[in-house]
Each structure stands twice: as C-alpha cells, then as structure tokens.
Scaffold this motif. Structure first.
Motif, PDB file in Angstrom:
ATOM      1  N   LEU A 155     -15.075  17.327   8.745  1.00 55.97           N
ATOM      2  CA  LEU A 155     -13.645  17.614   8.853  1.00 55.97           C
ATOM      3  C   LEU A 155     -13.383  18.194  10.228  1.00 55.97           C
ATOM      4  N   GLN A 156     -12.397  17.621  10.915  1.00 53.94           N
ATOM      5  CA  GLN A 156     -12.076  18.045  12.268  1.00 53.94           C
ATOM      6  C   GLN A 156     -10.558  18.167  12.421  1.00 53.94           C
ATOM      7  N   HIS A 157     -10.126  19.022  13.315  1.00 54.91           N
ATOM      8  CA  HIS A 157      -8.707  19.107  13.646  1.00 54.91           C
ATOM      9  C   HIS A 157      -8.255  17.767  14.213  1.00 54.91           C
ATOM     10  N   ASP A 158      -7.048  17.318  13.831  1.00 54.60           N
ATOM     11  CA  ASP A 158      -6.622  15.980  14.228  1.00 54.60           C
ATOM     12  C   ASP A 158      -6.481  15.825  15.738  1.00 54.60           C
ATOM     13  N   VAL A 159      -6.014  16.850  16.416  1.00 53.91           N
ATOM     14  CA  VAL A 159      -5.859  16.739  17.862  1.00 53.91           C
ATOM     15  C   VAL A 159      -7.221  16.765  18.559  1.00 53.91           C
ATOM     16  N   ARG A 160      -8.144  17.567  18.044  1.00 54.33           N
ATOM     17  CA  ARG A 160      -9.482  17.568  18.617  1.00 54.33           C
ATOM     18  C   ARG A 160     -10.171  16.219  18.384  1.00 54.33           C
ATOM     19  N   ALA A 161      -9.898  15.617  17.244  1.00 56.02           N
ATOM     20  CA  ALA A 161     -10.433  14.281  16.971  1.00 56.02           C
ATOM     21  C   ALA A 161      -9.842  13.270  17.947  1.00 56.02           C
ATOM     22  N   ASP A 165     -14.408   8.397  32.089  1.00 53.93           N
ATOM     23  CA  ASP A 165     -14.970   8.577  33.428  1.00 53.93           C
ATOM     24  C   ASP A 165     -14.750   9.982  33.979  1.00 53.93           C
ATOM     25  N   VAL A 166     -14.360  10.935  33.131  1.00 51.00           N
ATOM     26  CA  VAL A 166     -14.159  12.306  33.591  1.00 51.00           C
ATOM     27  C   VAL A 166     -14.864  13.266  32.644  1.00 51.00           C
ATOM     28  N   SER A 167     -15.208  14.437  33.156  1.00 44.85           N
ATOM     29  CA  SER A 167     -15.893  15.433  32.328  1.00 44.85           C
ATOM     30  C   SER A 167     -14.994  16.607  31.966  1.00 44.85           C
ATOM     31  N   ASP A 168     -13.792  16.655  32.574  1.00 42.24           N
ATOM     32  CA  ASP A 168     -12.843  17.734  32.281  1.00 42.24           C
ATOM     33  C   ASP A 168     -11.487  17.102  31.976  1.00 42.24           C
ATOM     34  N   LEU A 169     -11.122  17.169  30.698  1.00 45.08           N
ATOM     35  CA  LEU A 169      -9.990  16.396  30.193  1.00 45.08           C
ATOM     36  C   LEU A 169      -9.129  17.253  29.280  1.00 45.08           C
ATOM     37  N   LEU A 170      -7.817  17.072  29.379  1.00 38.78           N
ATOM     38  CA  LEU A 170      -6.879  17.695  28.451  1.00 38.78           C
ATOM     39  C   LEU A 170      -6.070  16.589  27.788  1.00 38.78           C
ATOM     40  N   VAL A 171      -6.045  16.588  26.460  1.00 38.49           N
ATOM     41  CA  VAL A 171      -5.218  15.645  25.706  1.00 38.49           C
ATOM     42  C   VAL A 171      -4.160  16.452  24.962  1.00 38.49           C
ATOM     43  N   VAL A 172      -2.908  16.209  25.279  1.00 33.24           N
ATOM     44  CA  VAL A 172      -1.802  16.913  24.639  1.00 33.24           C
ATOM     45  C   VAL A 172      -1.070  15.938  23.732  1.00 33.24           C
ATOM     46  N   VAL A 173      -1.003  16.264  22.454  1.00 33.97           N
ATOM     47  CA  VAL A 173      -0.305  15.419  21.486  1.00 33.97           C
ATOM     48  C   VAL A 173       1.094  15.991  21.286  1.00 33.97           C
ATOM     49  N   LEU A 174       2.083  15.157  21.569  1.00 30.03           N
ATOM     50  CA  LEU A 174       3.492  15.547  21.493  1.00 30.03           C
ATOM     51  C   LEU A 174       4.081  14.967  20.212  1.00 30.03           C
ATOM     52  N   GLY A 175       4.316  15.813  19.250  1.00 30.15           N
ATOM     53  CA  GLY A 175       4.876  15.370  17.985  1.00 30.15           C
ATOM     54  C   GLY A 175       5.914  16.356  17.516  1.00 30.15           C
ATOM     55  N   THR A 176       5.912  16.639  16.211  1.00 25.19           N
ATOM     56  CA  THR A 176       6.789  17.672  15.673  1.00 25.19           C
ATOM     57  C   THR A 176       6.574  18.969  16.435  1.00 25.19           C
ATOM     58  N   GLY A 177       5.307  19.295  16.669  1.00 21.30           N
ATOM     59  CA  GLY A 177       4.923  20.410  17.520  1.00 21.30           C
ATOM     60  C   GLY A 177       4.038  19.885  18.638  1.00 21.30           C
ATOM     61  N   LEU A 178       3.345  20.782  19.302  1.00 21.54           N
ATOM     62  CA  LEU A 178       2.447  20.411  20.387  1.00 21.54           C
ATOM     63  C   LEU A 178       1.090  21.053  20.158  1.00 21.54           C
ATOM     64  N   ALA A 179       0.042  20.305  20.422  1.00 21.70           N
ATOM     65  CA  ALA A 179      -1.308  20.858  20.396  1.00 21.70           C
ATOM     66  C   ALA A 179      -2.150  20.077  21.389  1.00 21.70           C
ATOM     67  N   ALA A 180      -3.305  20.618  21.727  1.00 22.32           N
ATOM     68  CA  ALA A 180      -4.135  19.978  22.743  1.00 22.32           C
ATOM     69  C   ALA A 180      -5.602  19.985  22.348  1.00 22.32           C
ATOM     70  N   GLU A 235      -4.118  25.633  21.096  1.00 25.03           N
ATOM     71  CA  GLU A 235      -2.748  25.910  20.628  1.00 25.03           C
ATOM     72  C   GLU A 235      -1.791  25.867  21.823  1.00 25.03           C
ATOM     73  N   PHE A 236      -1.757  24.711  22.436  1.00 24.41           N
ATOM     74  CA  PHE A 236      -0.993  24.495  23.668  1.00 24.41           C
ATOM     75  C   PHE A 236       0.491  24.763  23.465  1.00 24.41           C
ATOM     76  N   VAL A 293      -3.959  13.705  29.564  1.00 26.24           N
ATOM     77  CA  VAL A 293      -3.507  12.543  28.802  1.00 26.24           C
ATOM     78  C   VAL A 293      -2.485  13.011  27.774  1.00 26.24           C
ATOM     79  N   LEU A 294      -1.347  12.362  27.755  1.00 23.85           N
ATOM     80  CA  LEU A 294      -0.299  12.662  26.791  1.00 23.85           C
ATOM     81  C   LEU A 294      -0.330  11.624  25.675  1.00 23.85           C
ATOM     82  N   ALA A 295      -0.248  12.099  24.445  1.00 26.60           N
ATOM     83  CA  ALA A 295      -0.291  11.207  23.294  1.00 26.60           C
ATOM     84  C   ALA A 295       0.807  11.613  22.311  1.00 26.60           C
ATOM     85  N   GLY A 296       0.979  10.816  21.260  1.00 24.77           N
ATOM     86  CA  GLY A 296       1.995  11.117  20.257  1.00 24.77           C
ATOM     87  C   GLY A 296       3.246  10.277  20.440  1.00 24.77           C
ATOM     88  N   GLY A 297       4.136  10.351  19.454  1.00 24.91           N
ATOM     89  CA  GLY A 297       5.295   9.486  19.421  1.00 24.91           C
ATOM     90  C   GLY A 297       6.232   9.629  20.603  1.00 24.91           C
TER      91      GLY A 297
END
Length: 305
Positions: free
Chosen positions: A106-112, A125-140, A158-159, A243-247
C-alpha cells in the motif's frame, strides 16, 4: 516493470476505483473501474477495493499493489486517515491480502505516481524530481538523489500546505495562505462562485479564460501561488525537473507558461528547473502501484509439478 511478474494494481480514488492486471512487460492486460462507495462507509470502501483486486487476480499473479490518498502507514498497510474517503485506521492491505492470499503493498497515490514518473515518464533521466498532482487538493512526490522521500513520519509531500500568502485565503487545513487555497480545484471553484457565477469543475473556469475577467483573475492567482510554492520547494531540494500531473494539467501552456514565469521570478539568482506536464495522465498512480507491487514479488516461484 523492473522484474518479470504479473501483478494487479488498484488505485483507490475519491470517486472511482481503478484496477489493472499487468503482464511481465508492464502492459495492462485487463482493467476495470467501479464507483467508490464513500457515502456507504468505511467497510463498503474496503470491500470495494477487495472486490476490484479479487476480480483481476488469477493464475500467474504474484502480488497486488494498492495506492490511495490520505495518511498512510506503508509498513502496516493501514490508511490512518483519508477525509474524502471517510476512512480512519482502515487495514486495507490486510483485507486484500486475506482475500487473495498474495503479498500486498500500500502506497500513497501521489508517491506512487511519482515512482511511475521516475521509471516510465519524464523522470527517467534525472535523479532529483518533483511530481505535483493538481486535483481537488495538491500533493507532491519527491525523488532526491534517486530515492523517494518519505520523511520522518512518512508524510513528506504535503505540498498543498506550503504557505504562499501571509494571512491569505483560509485553507481546508484551517491555516491561511496555503497554495492549495488558491491552486486546488475546489478552492478555485469556491473562489469563482464568490463572484456570483457558477462552476462545477476547475475545467469550467479554464474554459472561460480569455473571455471572463473573474476566471482570468482566479487562474492568475492560482498559477502565481503554485509558482511561489515551487520556489520554496526548489530552494530546499534543488529539483532538476518539476512534473505537473492531474486533471488541471489539461490547461496545457495556459498552466505551464505562467507557472514557469512565477517560479523563475522567485529564483532571481539561479536558473529554474524545467516544468513539464506528465505524459502518463490519470493512470500514473495505477502504474506506480504496480511498480511497488513488483518489489514485493521476490524470486520467481518454482513451477508446479
């Protein structure tokens, strides 16, 4: 996938439960979607996840990967709190494991989603990455020096609650000025409705950009707030790529251009990391859950005689 295996992945969302069975090449062989019965209580939600996993487990499947929002203990497989799902101390992984008789992660959906981006998307191709999921709320999700960051209590990312405006808009967390209070989907809708106009989704606001001054203002404040939060994150962790993700990313360049501008404006003495939209779409969490499941498969079992 990193190792040949058949796995099942289940993504528990606020409105929909998505599931898929993946073959050794990481290709979805079968998928299903069922509504999330949040209004029926915790037991119903857990039973629905068990139903989705059980429906896809068959010969050759060696593990199940789950992902969900909320405060999650990945070691015990318990969702301690997920407000939008009505879950508290839900032993989700154990319930699925009891039903299917296989290892379950079981993993947090944004971490997954971040793990999927790292291995299959824009983070390969990178070793330092931020993925921000933009939905009802925001998390990274955060990858630092090639490793996912969990934090001291397991809730890093908890971005949405990075403060961007002192004494600003009240956030659902009860604080003021959080980026989520400006750039979260529900926050944008709420702020737009204050003007006396109606909007059901953030997409309604995006569709009115360029023709509605209120939509333009709220969108500008949202993208500026997002850029400000990315400044804080970048200065702390020095991402190579964001990287920005989400609807909300359906807005395309109407999102990335102002966010990049806000980010660079706050980094006057250094170059900003690149900001891109995820190519994995809404399936990133499901792919990430599958990747985590693969780590639980271990050596291939001996063939049955």
């Amino acid at each position: 996938m990193t190792r040949p295996a058949h796995v099942v992945a289940v993504d528990l969302g606020g409105t929909t439960i998505k599931a898929a069975r993946y073959g050794p090449q990481g290709i979805a062989e079968e998928t299903l979607r069922i509504p999330t019965p949040s209004s029926k209580g915790q037991d119903a939600v857990v039973a629905a996840v068990v139903q989705a996993a059980t429906a896809l487990v068959g010969p050759g499947v060696r593990a199940v990967g789950l992902c969900a929002p909320g405060l999650i203990d990945t070691e015990t497989g318990v969702i301690h709190y997920a407000a939008n799902l009505g879950l508290r101390d839900a032993p989700l992984a154990a319930a699925v494991a009891d039903a299917v008789g296989l290892p379950v992660t079981l993993q947090h959906d944004v971490r997954a989603a971040c793990m999927a981006e790292r291995q299959l998307g824009l983070g390969t191709d990178v070793s330092d990455l931020l993925v921000v999921v933009l939905g009802t709320g925001l998390a990274a999700g955060i990858i630092s020096d090639g490793r996912p960051i969990r934090g001291g209590t397991g809730i890093a990312g908890e971005f949405g609650h990075i403060p961007v405006h002192a004494d600003g808009e009240r956030c659902s967390c009860s604080q003021h000025g959080c980026v989520e209070a400006y750039a979260g989907g529900q926050a944008m809708i709420r702020r737009y409705r204050r003007t006396g106009k109606s909007a059901e989704t953030a997409a309604d606001i995006i569709a009115r950009l360029g023709t509605d001054a209120d939509a333009d203002r709220i969108w500008s404040e949202a993208t500026d707030a997002l850029g400000r939060a990315l400044v804080t994150s970048t200065l702390l962790l020095d991402h190579q790529r964001i990287v920005l993700a989400g609807g909300v990313t359906a807005a395309g360049t109407r999102l990335t251009v102002p966010v990049r501008h806000s980010l660079q404006r706050g980094l006057a003495w250094r170059t900003a990391p690149t900001v891109e939209i995820s190519p994995l779409g809404a399936g990133a969490g499901l792919l990430g859950a599958a990747l985590y499941a693969v780590t639980a498969t271990g050596p291939a079992p001996a063939p049955l005689n």
